[in-house]
Scaffold this active site. Structure first.
Site, PDB file in Angstrom:
ATOM      1  N   CYS A 138      -0.255   0.078   2.664  1.00  0.00           N
ATOM      2  CA  CYS A 138      -0.720  -0.555   3.777  1.00  0.00           C
ATOM      3  C   CYS A 138      -0.644  -2.032   3.459  1.00  0.00           C
ATOM      4  CB  CYS A 138      -2.101  -0.263   3.989  1.00  0.00           C
ATOM      5  SG  CYS A 138      -2.377   1.376   4.646  1.00  0.00           S
ATOM      6  N   CYS A 158      -4.513   0.211  -1.198  1.00  0.00           N
ATOM      7  CA  CYS A 158      -3.310   0.839  -0.669  1.00  0.00           C
ATOM      8  C   CYS A 158      -2.268  -0.044  -0.625  1.00  0.00           C
ATOM      9  CB  CYS A 158      -4.006   1.268   0.998  1.00  0.00           C
ATOM     10  SG  CYS A 158      -2.431   2.262   1.548  1.00  0.00           S
TER      11      CYS A 158
END
Length: 175
Positions: free
Chosen positions: A134, A131
């Site tokens: 993130c 991700c």
């Protein structure tokens, strides 16, 4: 099973992983809590039972119960957040980025350990889960907290090796 036992279980073709597991265990750029928490969070993030068991045994006398629980919590919450935020980032419809997540994430605000340690472990799991949104978010928080580029790299190196070991162990179970 310990980390050394886990290294012994790896097949010959994973010799580099064996060596990396050992050298990263001796990593000095991270303090012990950051290092062993990264190992534990990565093991739970990669989710191979044999690897989780070995690393749980290895960290039992290296992490406080609070730190171990926080590392597990980082893996758990990133298992959710990485999917959700990767979706909002990858979806063609950018409206999703403006909607509230409506997902409970209280552990991020009160992880029970130093916030920077929890962010580092969350970043390690986010790297495993791919991700980018993130990774960027946790890296920015870590930089604000004074964590160095070398420390961040060390945690991601740990995550990459633990993830690869988990994949090899999973593949070997199927042979």
């Amino acid at each position: 099973m310990s980390l050394e036992d886990l290294r012994g279980e790896l097949p010959a073709y994973a010799k580099d992983l064996k060596l990396n597991l050992g050298s990263l265990a001796n990593e000095t750029v991270l303090d012990d809590q950051k290092k062993w928490g990264a190992y534990l969070a990565a093991a739970h993030g990669a989710a191979n039972p044999a690897v989780v068991k070995a690393i749980e045994a290895e960290v039992a006398d290296k992490l406080s119960e609070e730190a171990a629980e926080a590392a597990r919590a980082a893996a758990a919450i990133m298992g959710m957040n990485n999917v959700y935020y990767r979706f909002t980032h990858l979806a063609s419809n950018k409206d999703y980025r403006n909607l509230p997540a409506k997902l409970r994430m209280n552990i991020i605000g009160k992880p029970g350990v130093d916030k920077a340690d929890f962010e580092l472990w969350s970043l390690a799991v986010s790297a495993i889960n791919g991700c980018g949104m993130c990774v960027d978010s946790h890296e920015a928080e870590l930089k604000k907290a004074g964590v160095t580029t070398e420390q961040i790299q060390a945690a991601v190196r740990i995550a990459s090796v633990v993830n690869a070991v988990s994949k090899v162990m999973q593949a070997e179970e199927g042979r």
